[in-house]
Write a protein that holds these residues in place. Sequence first.
Motif, mmCIF file in Angstrom:
data_model
loop_
_atom_site.group_PDB
_atom_site.id
_atom_site.type_symbol
_atom_site.label_atom_id
_atom_site.label_comp_id
_atom_site.label_asym_id
_atom_site.label_seq_id
_atom_site.Cartn_x
_atom_site.Cartn_y
_atom_site.Cartn_z
ATOM 1 N N UNK A 120 34.628 38.650 39.206
ATOM 2 C CA UNK A 120 33.187 38.546 39.428
ATOM 3 C C UNK A 120 32.863 38.271 40.895
ATOM 4 N N UNK A 121 33.690 37.503 41.563
ATOM 5 C CA UNK A 121 33.391 37.112 42.939
ATOM 6 C C UNK A 121 33.861 38.133 43.971
ATOM 7 N N UNK A 122 35.148 38.480 43.967
ATOM 8 C CA UNK A 122 35.685 39.348 45.027
ATOM 9 C C UNK A 122 35.776 40.824 44.628
ATOM 10 N N UNK A 123 35.557 41.104 43.353
ATOM 11 C CA UNK A 123 35.552 42.471 42.807
ATOM 12 C C UNK A 123 36.934 43.125 42.717
ATOM 13 N N UNK A 124 37.996 42.374 43.037
ATOM 14 C CA UNK A 124 39.347 42.922 42.890
ATOM 15 C C UNK A 124 39.704 42.986 41.402
ATOM 16 N N UNK A 125 40.559 43.935 41.041
ATOM 17 C CA UNK A 125 41.026 44.048 39.662
ATOM 18 C C UNK A 125 41.930 42.847 39.358
ATOM 19 N N UNK A 126 41.728 42.241 38.212
ATOM 20 C CA UNK A 126 42.525 41.072 37.823
ATOM 21 C C UNK A 126 43.873 41.560 37.309
ATOM 22 N N UNK A 127 44.940 41.140 38.007
ATOM 23 C CA UNK A 127 46.284 41.600 37.676
ATOM 24 C C UNK A 127 47.238 40.469 37.283
ATOM 25 N N UNK A 128 47.184 39.352 37.978
ATOM 26 C CA UNK A 128 48.168 38.287 37.809
ATOM 27 C C UNK A 128 47.718 37.289 36.747
ATOM 28 N N UNK A 129 48.413 37.291 35.624
ATOM 29 C CA UNK A 129 48.053 36.433 34.491
ATOM 30 C C UNK A 129 48.210 34.951 34.780
ATOM 31 N N UNK A 130 48.994 34.584 35.776
ATOM 32 C CA UNK A 130 49.263 33.176 36.063
ATOM 33 C C UNK A 130 48.082 32.449 36.690
ATOM 34 N N UNK A 131 47.138 33.198 37.301
ATOM 35 C CA UNK A 131 46.102 32.552 38.098
ATOM 36 C C UNK A 131 44.674 32.923 37.681
ATOM 37 N N UNK A 139 53.063 27.724 49.467
ATOM 38 C CA UNK A 139 54.350 28.411 49.485
ATOM 39 C C UNK A 139 54.796 28.851 48.091
ATOM 40 N N UNK A 140 54.537 28.028 47.104
ATOM 41 C CA UNK A 140 55.004 28.327 45.745
ATOM 42 C C UNK A 140 53.967 29.103 44.944
ATOM 43 N N UNK A 141 52.721 28.712 45.026
ATOM 44 C CA UNK A 141 51.666 29.342 44.233
ATOM 45 C C UNK A 141 50.881 30.318 45.113
ATOM 46 N N UNK A 142 51.403 31.499 45.269
ATOM 47 C CA UNK A 142 50.742 32.528 46.084
ATOM 48 C C UNK A 142 49.770 33.293 45.179
#
Length: 150
Positions: free
Chosen positions: A35-46, A107-110
């Motif tokens: 909704x905010x940046x309009x990028x396609x949601x791909x990463x289930x972790x975040x 570093x860990x949560x990119x």
Amino acid sequence: MKQALLMIIFVYGLMGLTSCQQQFEPIDYGHDACTHCKMIIMDKRFAAEMVTEKGKAYKFDDMACLLKYMEEEHINNAKTMIFVSDYSKPDNSFLDARQAVYLHNSEVFKTPMNGNLAAFATDREAAPFKEHLQNNELKWQDLESKLINQ
């Protein structure tokens, strides 16, 4: 004829009631856009989702996008439901954001938009990351206060 008309009105009335229910709407990864940046949601972790009191779902690819959207739209409503992906169980396992435990580490949560926050269901699930990272855990109130103080 009257019975058929009444039945149609009844069915449409029920449909109208259920469409406004406040509930989580599953994210269609690879298709739904943030909704905010309009990028396609791909990463289930975040991933994250906000559902308004009227039942409208807003989906996000990163907690940073959710928090920025809430700030920009002045959303601070206790009746708004907020869900975050469980980093430990990313296969469509979502948590109540107000109950989750968060860790922040670049570093860990990119994350997709560099929010670098990961959500966990409990302190115990976050513990292995917390000990390894020497990192303090955060609660929803901490994230909200950062919004207010910006």
